[in-house]
Design a protein around this motif. Structure first.
Motif, PDB file in Angstrom:
ATOM      1  N   THR A  80       0.422  10.838   1.036  1.00  0.00           N
ATOM      2  CA  THR A  80       1.228   9.622   0.988  1.00  0.00           C
ATOM      3  C   THR A  80       2.623   9.880   1.544  1.00  0.00           C
ATOM      4  OG1 THR A  80       0.028   8.898  -1.000  1.00  0.00           O
ATOM      5  CG2 THR A  80       2.055   7.741  -0.471  1.00  0.00           C
TER       6      THR A  80
ATOM      7  N   GLN B  58       0.898   0.094  -6.870  1.00  0.00           N
ATOM      8  CA  GLN B  58       2.249   0.644  -6.817  1.00  0.00           C
ATOM      9  C   GLN B  58       3.049   0.297  -8.063  1.00  0.00           C
ATOM     10  OE1 GLN B  58       1.453  -2.115  -5.099  1.00  0.00           O
ATOM     11  NE2 GLN B  58       2.987  -3.536  -5.915  1.00  0.00           N
TER      12      GLN B  58
ATOM     13  N   MET C 180      -0.593  12.757  -3.173  1.00  0.00           N
ATOM     14  CA  MET C 180       0.842  12.518  -3.038  1.00  0.00           C
ATOM     15  C   MET C 180       1.399  13.141  -1.759  1.00  0.00           C
ATOM     16  SD  MET C 180       1.876  10.496  -5.384  1.00  0.00           S
ATOM     17  CE  MET C 180       0.308   9.666  -4.981  1.00  0.00           C
TER      18      MET C 180
ATOM     19  N   PHE D 117       7.358  10.921  -3.026  1.00  0.00           N
ATOM     20  CA  PHE D 117       6.004  11.013  -3.553  1.00  0.00           C
ATOM     21  C   PHE D 117       5.561  12.451  -3.828  1.00  0.00           C
ATOM     22  CE2 PHE D 117       5.629   6.979  -1.007  1.00  0.00           C
ATOM     23  CZ  PHE D 117       5.525   6.137  -2.099  1.00  0.00           C
TER      24      PHE D 117
ATOM     25  N   TYR E 176       2.986   0.561   0.745  1.00  0.00           N
ATOM     26  CA  TYR E 176       2.097   0.242  -0.378  1.00  0.00           C
ATOM     27  C   TYR E 176       0.650   0.570  -0.033  1.00  0.00           C
ATOM     28  CZ  TYR E 176       5.601  -2.500  -3.048  1.00  0.00           C
ATOM     29  OH  TYR E 176       6.682  -2.909  -3.790  1.00  0.00           O
TER      30      TYR E 176
ATOM     31  N   LEU F 289       0.100   4.323  -0.048  1.00  0.00           N
ATOM     32  CA  LEU F 289       0.102   4.802  -1.432  1.00  0.00           C
ATOM     33  C   LEU F 289      -1.186   4.396  -2.140  1.00  0.00           C
ATOM     34  CD1 LEU F 289       1.445   6.021  -3.956  1.00  0.00           C
ATOM     35  CD2 LEU F 289       2.594   3.816  -4.307  1.00  0.00           C
TER      36      LEU F 289
END
Length: 430
Positions: free
Chosen positions: A416, A204, A413, A228, A392, A395
């Motif tokens: 996420t 991250q 993305m 994101f 986190y 991601l």
């Protein structure tokens, strides 16, 4: 009844007393401290604790609990077991998540007189960004950094590049990393152009810097929304992926933070993205001319602030809280902060530290020690939201899926965003 009233009155007067006075009755404190980079950090922290005890009569025991993630887990476990520390150095970005745990006490509750408020105003604003919420101050900047590039100047010369002109844009960085990548006669890579960490706890930070380089925010200040799936976020991640998929200048898959230092020192990577806290270790151990530069950007350099703040815990008594705050004030005084910066490579947390003659003289001899500080104006805060570790993890899992080739940047993305929205939904309405 009279005795009870006297006890209540005594307790109220203790709480009303200035924090620095209440600290006097404490004999020992314990705090958790992360050892996250190479170098003699433990010896330096032990020395600070010893000096504080000699000057103030309060013993401070530092417990070295691993990296930031391990320190957070162990501190939470100790506090919940009733054996926890009075304070700890944890990631500045963990403020919202620590509030979720209901274990913090604010500096306002400990006690801030006029001098203490003036002291807080003396820190760099960028380092206080993750300290404020709900009109209160929750942590004190300490072990602070920015992400920077370390590079091998000899490798630049070997590739026909000017080692004094480091790239400032993505396009130039990718082209440079391609030229720096070296292969033997069989095509096997013997030196990668660039390496950046994508393991859990570090992905991250790498990602946050890249998104800032595209001039996109990752979250709102309340820590309840993330961005994101925005075009610029996807563009930033696509650039990261392109370094392997298109430019073949970094290995496919996941690079671990712990491999960056040995890869760089053994000349297996010409450029690494790392913390400024690694500077003393690299200065001591590189066998080639060392280069230090700020991160490039889509159009111009941008970076991300990182590192740890001191947090104070509810489980401590009022006197212990005050003593912990006293330690924080003592350790952040300009001369001490300047010495910490020189010995560790972390950025001194206040302009006053850089006004000391000692640090001025050091920077004159070691200009690389000033690189990170000069990038504070183009730095963003680290990703910081409620349920930080869960976000986190979501991601990181998607970043790794993309770097391993199983998802596109856009899909990674989007996935996420979906998971983060689910995690953060309970916090959006307070």
């Amino acid at each position: 009844m009279i005795r009870r009233r006297m006890l209540l009155a005594t307790g109220a007067s203790v709480l009303a007393a200035p924090a620095i006075l209440r600290a006097q009755s404490v004999q020992k404190l314990t705090f958790y401290f992360p050892i996250a980079v190479g170098g003699p950090l433990q010896a330096i922290v032990d020395s600070l604790c010893k000096d504080f005890q000699q000057e103030n009569g309060i013993a401070v025991e530092a417990v070295y609990a691993g990296d930031y993630s391990q320190t957070l887990i162990k501190a939470l476990a100790a506090i919940k077991a009733g054996t926890g520390p009075q304070f700890a150095v944890l990631l500045a970005a963990e403020m919202h998540s620590l509030q979720d745990q209901d274990i913090l006490v604010s500096l306002d509750e400990i006690g801030l007189d006029a001098d203490a408020k003036k002291w807080l105003d003396g820190f760099y604003p960028a380092f206080m960004a993750n300290s404020h919420a709900d009109g209160k101050t929750w942590s004190v900047p300490f072990q602070r950094s920015t992400a920077i590039f370390y590079y091998n100047k000899a490798a630049f010369q070997d590739a026909g590049l000017d080692p004094e002109k480091f790239p400032t844009t993505w396009a130039d960085l990718a082209a440079t990393a391609e030229k720096l990548t070296k292969r033997d006669a069989s095509g096997r890579v013997t030196r990668w152009g660039i390496k950046m960490a994508a393991d859990l706890g570090n992905a991250q930070w790498t990602f946050g810097a890249l998104v800032n380089q595209a001039e996109q925010k990752l979250m709102n200040e309340a820590g309840t929304e993330v961005y994101f799936n925005q075009p610029k976020t996807i563009e930033a991640f696509a650039f990261w992926r392109s370094l392997a998929a298109e430019h073949h200048a970094t290995p496919d898959g996941v690079t671990n933070w712990g491999d960056l230092t040995p890869d760089f020192l053994q000349e297996n990577a010409a450029i690494i993205q790392f913390t400024t806290g690694g500077l003393p270790n690299f200065r001591a151990k590189t066998t080639f001319p060392l280069g230090v530069a700020g991160l490039a950007g889509k159009n111009s350099p941008h970076t991300v602030v990182g590192g740890g703040n001191m947090y104070f815990f509810k489980n401590a008594s009022p006197a212990e809280r005050a003593a912990s705050l006293k330690f924080a004030r003592w350790v952040s005084q300009p001369d001490r902060a300047a010495d910490w910066s020189m010995r560790t490579g972390y950025i001194a947390t206040s302009p006053a530290a850089y006004d000391t003659q000692t640090l001025k003289d050091f920077i004159a001899k070691v200009p690389a020690a000033n690189v990170a500080r000069t990038f504070l104006p183009v730095a963003t805060g680290e990703l910081s939201v409620h349920e930080n570790q869960r976000v986190y993890k979501a991601l990181t899992d998607n970043i790794q899926s993309c770097l391993n080739g199983s998802k596109s940047p856009a899909q990674a993305m989007a996935d996420t965003q979906t998971e983060a929205d689910r995690i953060l939904r309970p916090y959006k309405n307070g």
